[in-house]
Structures are given as structure tokens and as C-alpha cells.
Design a protein around this motif. Structure first.
Motif, PDB file in Angstrom:
ATOM      1  N   ASN A   1       1.391  50.710  13.400  1.00 11.06           N
ATOM      2  CA  ASN A   1       0.646  51.405  13.326  1.00 11.06           C
ATOM      3  C   ASN A   1      -0.439  51.387  14.671  1.00 11.06           C
ATOM      4  N   MET A   2      -0.470  50.141  15.051  1.00 11.62           N
ATOM      5  CA  MET A   2      -1.230  49.881  16.157  1.00 11.62           C
ATOM      6  C   MET A   2      -0.511  49.908  17.484  1.00 11.62           C
ATOM      7  N   TRP A   3       0.608  49.294  17.257  1.00 10.55           N
ATOM      8  CA  TRP A   3       1.467  48.990  18.656  1.00 10.55           C
ATOM      9  C   TRP A   3       2.521  49.723  18.547  1.00 10.55           C
ATOM     10  N   GLY A   4       3.170  50.204  17.580  1.00 10.05           N
ATOM     11  CA  GLY A   4       4.443  50.842  17.887  1.00 10.05           C
ATOM     12  C   GLY A   4       5.560  49.964  18.061  1.00 10.05           C
ATOM     13  N   LEU A   5       6.523  50.104  18.965  1.00 14.78           N
ATOM     14  CA  LEU A   5       7.620  49.586  19.166  1.00 14.78           C
ATOM     15  C   LEU A   5       7.197  48.544  20.308  1.00 14.78           C
ATOM     16  N   MET A   6       6.920  47.253  19.612  1.00 14.90           N
ATOM     17  CA  MET A   6       6.672  46.039  20.674  1.00 14.90           C
ATOM     18  C   MET A   6       7.612  45.804  21.474  1.00 14.90           C
ATOM     19  N   GLY A   7       8.788  45.821  21.087  1.00  6.50           N
ATOM     20  CA  GLY A   7       9.831  45.366  22.020  1.00  6.50           C
ATOM     21  C   GLY A   7      10.178  46.270  23.201  1.00  6.50           C
ATOM     22  N   SER A   8      11.323  45.810  23.794  1.00  6.51           N
ATOM     23  CA  SER A   8      11.443  46.503  25.192  1.00  6.51           C
ATOM     24  C   SER A   8      12.815  47.153  24.967  1.00  6.51           C
ATOM     25  N   TYR A   9      12.387  48.762  25.068  1.00 12.29           N
ATOM     26  CA  TYR A   9      13.431  49.849  25.162  1.00 12.29           C
ATOM     27  C   TYR A   9      14.193  49.605  26.265  1.00 12.29           C
ATOM     28  N   PRO A  10      15.758  49.369  26.333  1.00 10.94           N
ATOM     29  CA  PRO A  10      16.636  49.294  27.814  1.00 10.94           C
ATOM     30  C   PRO A  10      15.968  50.418  28.704  1.00 10.94           C
ATOM     31  N   SER A  11      15.700  49.952  29.992  1.00 13.09           N
ATOM     32  CA  SER A  11      15.578  50.770  30.890  1.00 13.09           C
ATOM     33  C   SER A  11      16.453  51.654  31.181  1.00 13.09           C
ATOM     34  N   ASN A  12      16.469  52.795  32.013  1.00 14.90           N
ATOM     35  CA  ASN A  12      17.405  53.597  32.595  1.00 14.90           C
ATOM     36  C   ASN A  12      18.443  52.915  33.521  1.00 14.90           C
ATOM     37  N   PHE A  13      17.780  51.832  34.053  1.00 17.87           N
ATOM     38  CA  PHE A  13      18.775  50.908  35.090  1.00 17.87           C
ATOM     39  C   PHE A  13      19.617  50.026  34.364  1.00 17.87           C
ATOM     40  N   ASP A  14      19.375  49.672  33.148  1.00 17.01           N
ATOM     41  CA  ASP A  14      19.955  48.615  32.435  1.00 17.01           C
ATOM     42  C   ASP A  14      21.387  49.388  31.865  1.00 17.01           C
ATOM     43  N   LEU A  15      22.418  48.435  32.338  1.00 13.42           N
ATOM     44  CA  LEU A  15      24.022  48.930  31.872  1.00 13.42           C
ATOM     45  C   LEU A  15      24.161  48.927  30.388  1.00 13.42           C
ATOM     46  N   ASN A  16      23.168  48.276  29.601  1.00 18.34           N
ATOM     47  CA  ASN A  16      23.246  48.239  28.340  1.00 18.34           C
ATOM     48  C   ASN A  16      22.919  49.524  27.651  1.00 18.34           C
ATOM     49  N   ASN A  17      21.950  50.148  28.219  1.00 15.57           N
ATOM     50  CA  ASN A  17      21.480  51.368  27.789  1.00 15.57           C
ATOM     51  C   ASN A  17      22.464  52.586  27.884  1.00 15.57           C
ATOM     52  N   GLN A  18      23.024  52.490  26.507  1.00 13.83           N
ATOM     53  CA  GLN A  18      24.191  53.292  26.400  1.00 13.83           C
ATOM     54  C   GLN A  18      24.160  54.862  26.184  1.00 13.83           C
ATOM     55  N   GLU A  19      22.901  55.178  26.013  1.00 11.19           N
ATOM     56  CA  GLU A  19      22.557  56.597  25.997  1.00 11.19           C
ATOM     57  C   GLU A  19      22.220  57.271  27.349  1.00 11.19           C
ATOM     58  N   ASN A  20      22.234  56.466  28.353  1.00 10.61           N
ATOM     59  CA  ASN A  20      21.958  56.842  29.716  1.00 10.61           C
ATOM     60  C   ASN A  20      23.353  57.461  30.383  1.00 10.61           C
ATOM     61  N   ILE A  21      23.645  58.492  30.707  1.00 10.53           N
ATOM     62  CA  ILE A  21      24.935  58.909  31.400  1.00 10.53           C
ATOM     63  C   ILE A  21      24.784  58.631  32.669  1.00 10.53           C
ATOM     64  N   CYS A  22      23.818  59.170  33.406  1.00 14.59           N
ATOM     65  CA  CYS A  22      23.715  58.886  34.792  1.00 14.59           C
ATOM     66  C   CYS A  22      22.068  58.865  35.069  1.00 14.59           C
ATOM     67  N   THR A  23      21.549  58.129  35.962  1.00 17.64           N
ATOM     68  CA  THR A  23      20.081  57.890  36.087  1.00 17.64           C
ATOM     69  C   THR A  23      19.479  58.938  37.103  1.00 17.64           C
ATOM     70  N   LYS A  24      19.016  60.033  36.444  1.00 20.32           N
ATOM     71  CA  LYS A  24      17.903  60.609  37.481  1.00 20.32           C
ATOM     72  C   LYS A  24      16.779  60.537  36.599  1.00 20.32           C
ATOM     73  N   GLN A  25      15.831  59.476  36.657  1.00 12.68           N
ATOM     74  CA  GLN A  25      15.057  59.152  36.014  1.00 12.68           C
ATOM     75  C   GLN A  25      13.600  59.979  36.418  1.00 12.68           C
ATOM     76  N   TYR A  26      12.640  59.988  35.478  1.00  8.57           N
ATOM     77  CA  TYR A  26      11.374  60.795  35.885  1.00  8.57           C
ATOM     78  C   TYR A  26      10.382  60.037  34.862  1.00  8.57           C
ATOM     79  N   ASN A  27       9.144  59.917  35.501  1.00 10.51           N
ATOM     80  CA  ASN A  27       7.859  59.159  34.726  1.00 10.51           C
ATOM     81  C   ASN A  27       7.334  59.877  33.532  1.00 10.51           C
ATOM     82  N   ILE A  28       7.102  59.240  32.500  1.00 11.62           N
ATOM     83  CA  ILE A  28       6.184  60.008  31.493  1.00 11.62           C
ATOM     84  C   ILE A  28       4.777  59.751  31.850  1.00 11.62           C
ATOM     85  N   MET A  29       4.073  60.199  30.987  1.00  9.19           N
ATOM     86  CA  MET A  29       2.651  59.763  31.485  1.00  9.19           C
ATOM     87  C   MET A  29       2.221  58.489  30.890  1.00  9.19           C
TER      88      MET A  29
END
Length: 496
Positions: free
Chosen positions: A287-315
Motif C-alpha cells: 500500500n505504501m511502496w507498491g512494487l519495491m523490486g526492479s521491473y526489467p527496463s526496455n534495454f534489458d534483453l530479459n524483458n521478454q515483453e519488449n519486442i522493439c525499444t522505442k521507449q518513452y518516459n512516463i510521469m
């Protein structure tokens, strides 16, 4: 937004487009003060450019290095899932505030728009490759064509993103009259006679480029920073999907899914039932911190959900230590069931433990990728199939995602979703859950504006500052071209 920019219209790309990584020999060649690619490796090296990865405008520092842009795209503030109170409303910067209020003039005279500049910055580099690689001193014709195809796909997709921001949603009955953006196919800073093409002309250019180039792309995905066949057909499907041409979209998206199976890097959906723990999620502190760990970045080859990196920043409210500027409306947070594991990406308290209830904020995933995303691929496939009466196929694709996102039996599609129209609406609702507070909702609002199934949703296309109500109108489905850009072409007309 960055100010005091010294570049002229499109010429800024000339300065920065050769900030190449992985091609040091090429950087040493400066005949007559210019960088001129001559060999296949030089053209191949042009793709290894961080400016082709980030959908944010980048400036050149005094020492010649490149400063990557960090400002979020303003589409994030245009979605209907957001809410603010008096305090958070007052903390927004000027451009974010203008977007949140659905104002006509978001950009001031000195503003630089990442939505405009970043795509054209990339288009310049792609044009260098498209127009020159076939004349490289070495390499086979097939090798040259493959690089040219990759550049054509990238160039077309950047025109598509420009059309999403500065052109009206595709409407076959008005596309030939609706003004869009210039189609730029030459790498030159000398030409000042750019004209705004129509929506029809821009989409015709995009479709032609993608249809011709995608079959020539390398079949095997080898790296997330390059465009291979899975990414190319995803982009083609995305374009048709935005046009409401669900038949052709389905054909392309099936090709994309098929190509994801031929990859040397992992491609697929994360299973949040196991991945959250691997990333360090602590439900006690959720409730306070949400996901404390590290979601794989778009540059991470192990980020299997990213097909091709054209990344944009969120707020920047992703960081739990910073106060938020906008939250998710309570009724939109209510779309998540208790078993929905995506709740790990939101919190209801700030870092001091002070409650944010009834509001929630997103606190993880600093960036998203518009270049290809496996959840988006599955959801587009599901919606296309539903619209084309393949309801069982649509349910199968939708369930494939939900089983990776929702624990236990709750992942099942509710029994009351028992018709074609209900299924289509439920898939779009799933898109809300999957991409909540990421800015992706903006594209769906544009696409579905005239769809008979979603007219009642327009009553929710509002924002508030805690006192006033701001309503999205059809005119604001298009960004007005920034004044700085208009100053270079006196005969252009801006949007209403």
C-alpha cells in the motif's frame, strides 16, 4: 519542456544524428567537415544510435555529446483515467497542466515539443540510411536491402506517431481534407519548403513503406534495439488497428506473433504470478511502496515483453519519494479486482505512510515502449478477432494475457461477457487495466471516438482540479503544432 533551442526546423537532426555508438571508425572520417557513410558497417552503425531509441527530444551539449531528453510525452496527461486535487493540480508544470486541462495551446513560443522533434530527429537518420545504403562500397545487395528495409520501417513508424499527435484520427470520409504532418524522405537541412500532407497522404505513405519493407526484414529477432520482422509487422498491425481496418491489422499482427517465436532473445508475456516475487514485490509494504523490486527496463534483453525499444518516459510520479501530480480516478481503480496482480504497480500511500485514498498513483515502470509490446500485441489480436466474429479466438488471446496478470480462477472472462459487443468492450476495458496511467489510453480514445460501441464513454472524458471540470472535445484529439515550428513555414495553418 526544454527552451532556448537553437536548431531550425528539422535541421537540428543534422547536428545530432551521427552521435553513433558502435561505429568508431566512421566517426573518424570527416571529409570537408562532414560525416559521410561509405561502407555497410557505417550504415549498420547508424542504427546503434540512442536517438533512435528514445521518444524524447535530445539536445547537443557544448562538448558535442548528446543529452537525452527526459520529459514525458504529453499524451500521458490526456487520458480519461486521471484525476487531481487542488494541491497536486498546483504542482503540475505549465505544459502538463495545459494538456491536463485540454487546452488548445499547450506549447508556448519557446517550447520544444518532444512529440514533434523526436520523431523527425529519428527520421533524419533513417533517411540517411534509406537514401544511401544501396550505394555502399561493400556488402551484398541482400544485406543492403535488409538495412534499407529496417530504415524504411523506422521512418514510416515515426511518421505514424507524428500523425497520432498532430493529425486527426483516421476517418476515411475526411482523410483527404484533414491536414497532418510533412512527409520527409530526404536527409537535408537545406529544404525549407515543407508542406503539411493530408491524413490520407501520410497514411498511404506509411502503409506503402511498411507493406513493401516488412517482408525484407530479418526474420529472427536478435536484439531489442533493432527492428526485425516481429517488430515490423507489429508496427504495420498497429497502423491498420488505429485506422479501424481490423482485417488487415489481424493479418499483420498474426505475422508479428509468428515472428516472435523465431527469436534469439526471449519474447513472451511475463507471468506476474511468479515474476512479482522475482522482482522483489513485498505485499506487506504494497500500500505504501507498491512494487519495491526492479521491473526489467526496455534495454534489458530479459524483458521478454519488449519486442522493439522505442521507449518513452512516463510521469515522474513513478518514484514513491516524490509527491504525485495526478492520480487514477477511483472508478478506474475499481476496474481491478482484488486478485489482479497489476495492483502491485500502484500504491495508496506516500513514502511517509500518509494515505492517498481514494486516489492511487503508479509508482513503477519509468518507461514504456511504443516499438512493440507483447501485451499490446495480444490485446490487439483479441480485439481484431472479436470484431471479425472469431469470438473463440478473441477469448483465447484475451485469456492468455489475463492468466499472466490475475491470480487463480479470477483470470477467467466473466460469464456476463456473452456477446460480440460485450466482448469487444471488455477487451478495451482490459486495455485500460493493462496500460493504466501509461498514456496509451490516448490512442484508444482517438481510435474509438466515433465508434458506436463507445459513445457513452465520452461522459468520462473529463479531468478535474478538485473544483473545476475540464472536458475533452473532438478538436483536442489533435495537438496544435508548436509556435516554434510554425515560425519556419508562414503558409501553414494550425489545427483549431
Amino acid at each position: 519542456m526544454k527552451k532556448s533551442l537553437k536548431y531550425t526546423f528539422l535541421a537540428f537532426a543534422l547536428v545530432v544524428s551521427f552521435g553513433i555508438a558502435g561505429c568508431s571508425d566512421f566517426l573518424d572520417l570527416k571529409p570537408k567537415g562532414k560525416e559521410v557513410p561509405t561502407k555497410l558497417e557505417h550504415y549498420n552503425g547508424l542504427f546503434n544510435n540512442t536517438l533512435l531509441i528514445n521518444l524524447a527530444f535530445s539536445e547537443q551539449r557544448p562538448d558535442g555529446s548528446i543529452s537525452p531528453g527526459t520529459e514525458p510525452l504529453l499524451m500521458i496527461y490526456m487520458g480519461d483515467e486521471l484525476i487531481a486535487d487542488a494541491s497536486s493540480f498546483a504542482s503540475m508544470d505549465r505544459t502538463a497542466l495545459a494538456a491536463y486541462k485540454f487546452e488548445a495551446d499547450i506549447f508556448n513560443e519557446d517550447d520544444v515539443s518532444a512529440e514533434w522533434n523526436a520523431p523527425y530527429q529519428q527520421i533524419y537518420t533513417y533517411n540517411v540510411i534509406v537514401n544511401g545504403v544501396m550505394d555502399a562500397d561493400d556488402g551484398t545487395r541482400e544485406e543492403k536491402q535488409r538495412l534499407q528495409a529496417e530504415a524504411r520501417v523506422g521512418r514510416a513508424y515515426m511518421h505514424f506517431l507524428l500523425a497520432q499527435f498532430f493529425g486527426k484520427p483516421y476517418n476515411e470520409s475526411t482523410a483527404s481534407q484533414d491536414l497532418c504532418v510533412p512527409i520527409v524522405t530526404k536527409a537535408t537541412s537545406a529544404d525549407r519548403n515543407f508542406k503539411r500532407a493530408t491524413v490520407e497522404e501520410v497514411y498511404r505513405f506509411i502503409i506503402t513503406e511498411l507493406e513493401e519493407a516488412c517482408p525484407q526484414l530479418d526474420e529472427q529477432t536478435k536484439h531489442k534495439l533493432r527492428i526485425y520482422r516481429a517488430a515490423g509487422y507489429y508496427m504495420l498491425g498497429k497502423v491498420y488497428f488505429s485506422m479501424g481496418n481490423y482485417g488487415k491489422a489481424l493479418t499483420a499482427l498474426k505475422e508479428s506473433l509468428k515472428a516472435t517465436e523465431n527469436s534469439t532473445v526471449p519474447l513472451g508475456l511475463f507471468d506476474y504470478n511468479t515474476s512479482l516475487a522475482e522482482w522483489g514485490y513485498n505485499p506487506i509494504m504494497a500500500n505504501m511502496w507498491g512494487l519495491m523490486g526492479s521491473y526489467p527496463s526496455n534495454f534489458d534483453l530479459n524483458n521478454q515483453e519488449n519486442i522493439c525499444t522505442k521507449q518513452y518516459n512516463i510521469m515522474t510520479i513513478m518514484f514513491a519519494i516524490y509527491p504525485p501530480t495526478v492520480y487514477v480516478k477511483p472508478e478506474y481503480m475499481a476496474l481491478f479486482g482484488e486478485s489482479d496482480l497489476r495492483l502491485a504497480f500502484f500504491n495508496t500511500k506516500d513514502y511517509t505512510g500518509t494515505t492517498l485514498w481514494p486516489y492511487s498513483r503508479r509508482i513503477q515502470r519509468m518507461t514504456y515502449s511504443l516499438g512493440g509490446d507483447m501485451p499490446d500485441l495480444y490485446l490487439m489480436l483479441a480485439e481484431c478477432k472479436a470484431r471479425l466474429d472469431d469470438l473463440s479466438g478473441a477469448r483465447e488471446d484475451l485469456l492468455a494475457l489475463r492468466e499472466k496478470r490475475i491470480a487463480g480462477a479470477d483470470a477467467a472472462i466473466p460469464a456476463e461477457v456473452d456477446s460480440k459487443d460485450k466482448l469487444i468492450r471488455y477487451i478495451v476495458e482490459e486495455r485500460k487495466r493493462e496500460f493504466m496511467m501509461s498514456g496509451m489510453r490516448w490512442f484508444d480514445i482517438r481510435r474509438l471516438w466515433n465508434d458506436p460501441l463507445f459513445q457513452e464513454d465520452k461522459q468520462n472524458y473529463t479531468h478535474t482540479d478538485g473544483q473545476n471540470i475540464y472536458t475533452l472535445t473532438e478538436d483536442r484529439l489533435v495537438f496544435r503544432i508548436p509556435p516554434k515550428v510554425l515560425s519556419f513555414s508562414t503558409d501553414w495553418e494550425n489545427n483549431k
